[in-house]
Motif scaffolding. Structure first.
Motif, PDB file in Angstrom:
ATOM      1  N   GLY A   1      17.161  -7.307  -4.694  1.00  0.00           N
ATOM      2  CA  GLY A   1      17.090  -6.979  -3.244  1.00  0.00           C
ATOM      3  C   GLY A   1      15.986  -6.085  -2.884  1.00  0.00           C
ATOM      4  O   GLY A   1      16.068  -5.168  -1.908  1.00  0.00           O
ATOM      5  N   ALA A   2      14.826  -6.276  -3.667  1.00  0.00           N
ATOM      6  CA  ALA A   2      13.742  -5.211  -3.612  1.00  0.00           C
ATOM      7  C   ALA A   2      12.740  -6.092  -2.612  1.00  0.00           C
ATOM      8  O   ALA A   2      12.483  -7.191  -2.966  1.00  0.00           O
ATOM      9  CB  ALA A   2      13.088  -5.015  -4.739  1.00  0.00           C
ATOM     10  N   LEU A   3      12.386  -5.466  -1.633  1.00  0.00           N
ATOM     11  CA  LEU A   3      11.348  -5.865  -0.707  1.00  0.00           C
ATOM     12  C   LEU A   3       9.947  -4.939  -0.840  1.00  0.00           C
ATOM     13  O   LEU A   3      10.077  -3.804  -0.778  1.00  0.00           O
ATOM     14  CB  LEU A   3      11.746  -5.465   0.831  1.00  0.00           C
ATOM     15  CG  LEU A   3      11.042  -6.004   1.864  1.00  0.00           C
ATOM     16  CD1 LEU A   3      11.025  -7.532   2.005  1.00  0.00           C
ATOM     17  CD2 LEU A   3      11.657  -5.575   3.429  1.00  0.00           C
ATOM     18  N   LYS A   4       9.004  -5.525  -0.774  1.00  0.00           N
ATOM     19  CA  LYS A   4       7.375  -4.835  -1.106  1.00  0.00           C
ATOM     20  C   LYS A   4       6.586  -5.635  -0.435  1.00  0.00           C
ATOM     21  O   LYS A   4       6.449  -6.810  -0.261  1.00  0.00           O
ATOM     22  CB  LYS A   4       7.384  -5.132  -2.502  1.00  0.00           C
ATOM     23  CG  LYS A   4       5.995  -4.360  -3.155  1.00  0.00           C
ATOM     24  CD  LYS A   4       5.616  -4.660  -4.497  1.00  0.00           C
ATOM     25  CE  LYS A   4       4.391  -4.065  -4.784  1.00  0.00           C
ATOM     26  NZ  LYS A   4       4.178  -4.359  -6.478  1.00  0.00           N
ATOM     27  N   GLN A   5       5.415  -4.556   0.311  1.00  0.00           N
ATOM     28  CA  GLN A   5       4.444  -5.127   1.000  1.00  0.00           C
ATOM     29  C   GLN A   5       3.484  -5.460  -0.035  1.00  0.00           C
ATOM     30  O   GLN A   5       3.043  -4.502  -0.826  1.00  0.00           O
ATOM     31  CB  GLN A   5       4.080  -4.466   2.104  1.00  0.00           C
ATOM     32  CG  GLN A   5       2.905  -4.924   2.852  1.00  0.00           C
ATOM     33  CD  GLN A   5       2.674  -3.870   3.946  1.00  0.00           C
ATOM     34  OE1 GLN A   5       3.283  -2.687   4.368  1.00  0.00           O
ATOM     35  NE2 GLN A   5       1.408  -4.089   4.974  1.00  0.00           N
ATOM     36  N   ILE A   6       2.872  -6.463   0.015  1.00  0.00           N
ATOM     37  CA  ILE A   6       1.872  -6.972  -1.089  1.00  0.00           C
ATOM     38  C   ILE A   6       0.290  -6.826  -0.486  1.00  0.00           C
ATOM     39  O   ILE A   6      -0.653  -6.098  -1.033  1.00  0.00           O
ATOM     40  CB  ILE A   6       1.636  -8.369  -1.552  1.00  0.00           C
ATOM     41  CG1 ILE A   6       3.050  -8.736  -1.791  1.00  0.00           C
ATOM     42  CG2 ILE A   6       0.869  -8.813  -2.449  1.00  0.00           C
ATOM     43  CD1 ILE A   6       3.575  -8.024  -3.033  1.00  0.00           C
ATOM     44  N   THR A   7      -0.206  -7.150   0.617  1.00  0.00           N
ATOM     45  CA  THR A   7      -1.163  -6.925   1.355  1.00  0.00           C
ATOM     46  C   THR A   7      -1.068  -5.848   2.738  1.00  0.00           C
ATOM     47  O   THR A   7      -0.156  -5.809   3.346  1.00  0.00           O
ATOM     48  CB  THR A   7      -2.118  -8.167   1.970  1.00  0.00           C
ATOM     49  OG1 THR A   7      -1.076  -8.867   2.748  1.00  0.00           O
ATOM     50  CG2 THR A   7      -1.991  -9.027   0.770  1.00  0.00           C
ATOM     51  N   THR A   8      -2.222  -5.135   2.907  1.00  0.00           N
ATOM     52  CA  THR A   8      -2.103  -4.395   4.131  1.00  0.00           C
ATOM     53  C   THR A   8      -3.148  -4.444   4.857  1.00  0.00           C
ATOM     54  O   THR A   8      -3.837  -3.715   5.573  1.00  0.00           O
ATOM     55  CB  THR A   8      -2.163  -2.830   3.517  1.00  0.00           C
ATOM     56  OG1 THR A   8      -3.244  -2.606   2.881  1.00  0.00           O
ATOM     57  CG2 THR A   8      -1.011  -2.472   2.925  1.00  0.00           C
ATOM     58  N   PHE A   9      -3.545  -5.652   5.458  1.00  0.00           N
ATOM     59  CA  PHE A   9      -4.734  -5.887   6.160  1.00  0.00           C
ATOM     60  C   PHE A   9      -4.214  -5.453   7.590  1.00  0.00           C
ATOM     61  O   PHE A   9      -3.137  -5.298   8.156  1.00  0.00           O
ATOM     62  CB  PHE A   9      -4.903  -7.516   6.392  1.00  0.00           C
ATOM     63  CG  PHE A   9      -5.624  -8.221   5.045  1.00  0.00           C
ATOM     64  CD1 PHE A   9      -6.869  -7.812   4.946  1.00  0.00           C
ATOM     65  CD2 PHE A   9      -4.992  -8.983   4.427  1.00  0.00           C
ATOM     66  CE1 PHE A   9      -7.409  -8.115   3.944  1.00  0.00           C
ATOM     67  CE2 PHE A   9      -5.464  -9.522   3.065  1.00  0.00           C
ATOM     68  CZ  PHE A   9      -6.530  -9.359   2.869  1.00  0.00           C
ATOM     69  N   LYS A  10      -5.354  -5.023   8.460  1.00  0.00           N
ATOM     70  CA  LYS A  10      -5.154  -4.620   9.799  1.00  0.00           C
ATOM     71  C   LYS A  10      -6.089  -5.591  10.633  1.00  0.00           C
ATOM     72  O   LYS A  10      -6.971  -6.217  10.232  1.00  0.00           O
ATOM     73  CB  LYS A  10      -5.619  -3.317   9.934  1.00  0.00           C
ATOM     74  CG  LYS A  10      -4.998  -2.176   9.203  1.00  0.00           C
ATOM     75  CD  LYS A  10      -3.502  -2.070   9.560  1.00  0.00           C
ATOM     76  CE  LYS A  10      -2.544  -0.988   8.806  1.00  0.00           C
ATOM     77  NZ  LYS A  10      -1.321  -1.064   9.192  1.00  0.00           N
ATOM     78  N   GLY A  11      -5.687  -6.058  11.721  1.00  0.00           N
ATOM     79  CA  GLY A  11      -6.430  -6.733  12.825  1.00  0.00           C
ATOM     80  C   GLY A  11      -6.010  -7.991  12.726  1.00  0.00           C
ATOM     81  O   GLY A  11      -4.831  -8.679  12.954  1.00  0.00           O
ATOM     82  N   ALA A  12      -6.857  -8.979  12.120  1.00  0.00           N
ATOM     83  CA  ALA A  12      -6.582 -10.567  12.059  1.00  0.00           C
ATOM     84  C   ALA A  12      -5.350 -10.613  11.146  1.00  0.00           C
ATOM     85  O   ALA A  12      -5.285 -10.133  10.049  1.00  0.00           O
ATOM     86  CB  ALA A  12      -7.885 -11.055  11.594  1.00  0.00           C
ATOM     87  N   ASP A  13      -4.676 -11.542  11.248  1.00  0.00           N
ATOM     88  CA  ASP A  13      -3.455 -11.864  10.478  1.00  0.00           C
ATOM     89  C   ASP A  13      -3.607 -12.809   9.559  1.00  0.00           C
ATOM     90  O   ASP A  13      -4.865 -13.445   9.378  1.00  0.00           O
ATOM     91  CB  ASP A  13      -2.326 -12.808  11.534  1.00  0.00           C
ATOM     92  CG  ASP A  13      -1.634 -11.971  12.670  1.00  0.00           C
ATOM     93  OD1 ASP A  13      -1.591 -10.598  12.291  1.00  0.00           O
ATOM     94  OD2 ASP A  13      -1.489 -12.415  13.808  1.00  0.00           O
TER      95      ASP A  13
END
Length: 660
Positions: A255-267
């Motif tokens: 049940g672990a949720l994790k963010q892999i990339t942290t881009f800002k601006g363009a999707d």
């Protein structure tokens, strides 16, 4: 009379004279544009252990993971999309409309003739493979009624009937390596590019157990979570929960949720992968992504190919012409089609492509009140839209006026004196451009964002007032007047009536509008819980000046008293000097009266104006628009039941009657 819209064509930027067939420029989005970082506009990457496949120009391409040895797999005028590598990396499943509707195909990674797998009349879109590589996973609305919705199916690679994977809704999905579960995206979004959307289309991604149909929801707070990709024990997906679409992961077991990339601006627009790494599409480039570290490396891929259907060609764009209006003399019309501005003769002569700008979007053209100039809004350059003004013959270089922070312009209106341009921008602000000074000011702000382009901006005949309709807190529209003299804004209609389509009379004494007092409850197309009535509208006229009599004073035929005859001596005076003086005096008065009429301005007495608002003596019907005519005349457009188009009623104020 010849049809002024046929032919209306575009060709190449090299053609300038006698443009009976007018210019279509190159479809530049599909030409090969090489940058230092490789070709841009590469889309939808998918990975095997040795290759990356992607979409460019509506075709499938494949290269080594290094970006070298690029091979074009398809070359058709059709659109190929949704590529997915088979587990062994030998085949690619994809969607194509080459046979009419969208169907699922496979093609060997070395190239060759694609094999069609789905034949159902309903559209099918490739979504992946089963873990053993024997079947292709796809989404289709087949066998759903009465309202269609997508579900996931599988079809054998060797051919044969399709099998429904699950009866659950599913527009996208990825099957777990053991084949017992599927990560499911249930809802098909009608606008996938609606950034930061937080509405009802955003449902949680579901991990569905295919044996007992139990569900595990991936945590979601109305964010846009899409494109699930199951690799090993982890489900990777795209999410905008930090307001930029990035790669996230979810481990169903923990049940672990994790963010892999942290881009800002363009999707990030697309997510693919194999057992060891991921591939993403961002800003038109393809990147390899290490899921452990979140490090992305852009691939430099240079494409060269022939696109015969995107070459310069003659194209008839008559059927997509819009924003059409007549010149002041009525001899030519101006319009926009496919981002180009054209003027077209009503009877004699050729159509002209005024802009010939294949690399720009030219919008909302209009003629100057004097007829010698035209104006339009263009995104030519890198600073957004600007107002361009040029000679009507198209031979002079346009003058550019920046419209500031406005990103786009709707319903532009040129003041009759030629000094100002009013328009509505993307934030529903009523903006006024001083054409000589090149400055822009905000006159007012509309009530709701969805009414941009429908405020009905219209200048008074003396250019001193701007009339428009904007919504109040109750969603009813009111007619407002903006003063050019003191920059003030005042409403002239009641807050509990829905009023719109303000129209000035050229007699400078009256203003017309449409209004209804039976609109009742309504919340518009953007709300699914609306209660609406079917209102009818009446046409009204306002006496702008308090001393003017009502135009609808009751008429009465009366016997007129006969005047006594003047003395014969008075009636037969023949003194030449007296006659000359009288004639001279009469002429002077006539000239003075004429000059006064010409210089007369629109004066508005706001006090008691509601008492000077009168309904026209015409039936209450479905009137969508008013159009001004000569002084004392207004045209009322009527939408008749079961009748296409609009019927124009000509109303004459003096006779107080209409004629169709």
């Amino acid at each position: 009379m010849t049809n002024p819209l046929l032919p209306l064509r575009r060709f190449s930027d090299s053609v300038l004279t006698f443009p009976k067939l007018i210019l279509l420029g190159v479809l530049f989005l599909f030409t090969t544009v090489s940058f230092a970082q490789g070709t841009r506009l590469l889309q939808q990457p998918t990975l095997s252990t040795t290759h990356i496949a992607f979409v460019y120009g509506g075709d499938l391409w494949v290269s080594e993971l290094s970006g070298q040895r690029v091979v074009r797999l398809t070359s058709t005028p059709a659109v190929e999309r949704d590529p997915h590598f088979s587990p062994d990396g030998k085949h690619i499943a994809f969607t194509s409309n080459r046979s009419g509707g969208n169907a699922v195909y496979t093609v060997p990674v070395e190239g060759g003739t694609p094999t069609r797998l789905t034949w159902h009349p309903s559209a099918s879109s490739a979504r992946g493979w089963t873990p053993d590589g024997k079947k292709v996973l796809y989404a289709s609305t087949r066998e759903t009624a009465p309202t269609s919705y997508e579900r996931l199916w599988t079809v054998p690679v060797a051919g044969g009937p399709s099998t429904l994977l699950t009866a659950q809704w599913g527009t996208d999905g990825s099957i777990s390596p053991d084949g017992n579960s599927v990560a499911l995206d249930r809802v098909d979004r009608w606008d996938s590019e609606w950034r930061a959307y937080r509405g009802g289309q955003n449902t949680p991604l579901v991990v569905l157990n295919l044996k007992d149909l139990s569900e595990t929801l991936i945590p979601n707070e109305s964010t846009t979570d899409i494109q699930p990709l199951w690799i090993g024990e982890t489900v990777y997906f795209l999410s905008d929960r930090d307001w930029t679409t990035n790669v996230w992961s979810f481990t169903p077991g923990a049940g672990a949720l994790k963010q892999i990339t942290t881009f800002k601006g363009a999707d990030i627009k697309w997510l693919g992968g194999n057992n060891t790494q991921l591939a993403i599409e961002r800003e038109g480039y393809l990147h390899l992504l290490n899921p452990a570290s979140g490090t992305a490396t852009q691939l430099s891929i240079d494409l060269k190919g022939d696109f015969p259907w995107a070459e310069t060609k003659w194209e008839d764009v008559s059927k997509v012409a819009r924003s059409a209006s007549l010149s002041p003399s009525g001899k030519r019309a101006i319009m926009e089609a496919r981002g180009e501005v054209f003027t077209v003769p009503i009877e004699n002569g050729d159509a002209r492509n005024i802009t010939q700008s294949a690399d720009a979007a030219d919008r909302a053209p209009m003629w100057s009140p004097t007829g010698n100039e035209i104006a339009w809004f263009s995104d030519q350059g890198k600073k957004g839209y600007n107002l361009l003004i040029a000679g009507q013959d198209g031979l002079s270089k346009p003058r550019s006026i920046a419209i500031g922070e406005s990103k786009m312009a709707w319903e532009p209106a040129w003041s009759p004196d030629g000094k100002y341009m009013a328009f509505t921008d993307d934030k529903v602000r009523v903006r006024i451009v001083d054409i000589k000074a090149g400055t822009v000011q905000t006159a007012d702000v509309g009530g709701t964002n969805i009414e941009r382009g429908s405020l009905g901006l219209t200048w008074s005949p003396d250019s001193k007032w701007l009339a428009y309709a904007k919504s109040g807190l109750n969603n009813f529209r009111r007619i407002y007047l903006w003063s050019q003299a003191d920059k003030s804004t005042k409403p002239i209609t009641d807050a509990f009536a829905d009023a719109f389509s303000p129209t000035w009379d050229f007699d400078k004494k009256h203003l017309y509008f449409l209004a209804s007092t039976e609109v009742a409850l309504g919340s518009g197309w953007a709300n699914t819980s609306a209660m609406t009535s079917d209102p009818e509208y009446a046409a009204y006229v306002v006496n702008l000046r308090k001393e003017d009599p009502s135009p609808f004073v009751p008429k009465s035929d009366e016997e007129a008293a006969k005047e006594e005859k003047k003395a014969e001596a008075d009636s037969t005076k023949t003194d030449d000097t007296k006659k000359g003086k009288k004639a001279k005096g009469t002429d002077s008065k006539a000239v003075a009266a004429k000059d006064t009429t010409k210089l007369e301005t629109v004066r508005i007495d706001f006090e008691g104006i509601e008492r000077r608002t009168m309904a026209l003596p015409i039936p209450v019907r479905n009137y969508p628009q008013l159009i001004n005519g000569p002084a004392g005349v207004v045209f009322v457009a009527e939408q008749k039941a079961k009748t296409p188009g609009l019927t124009l009623q000509k109303f004459t104020l003096k006779e107080a009657e209409t004629k169709e």
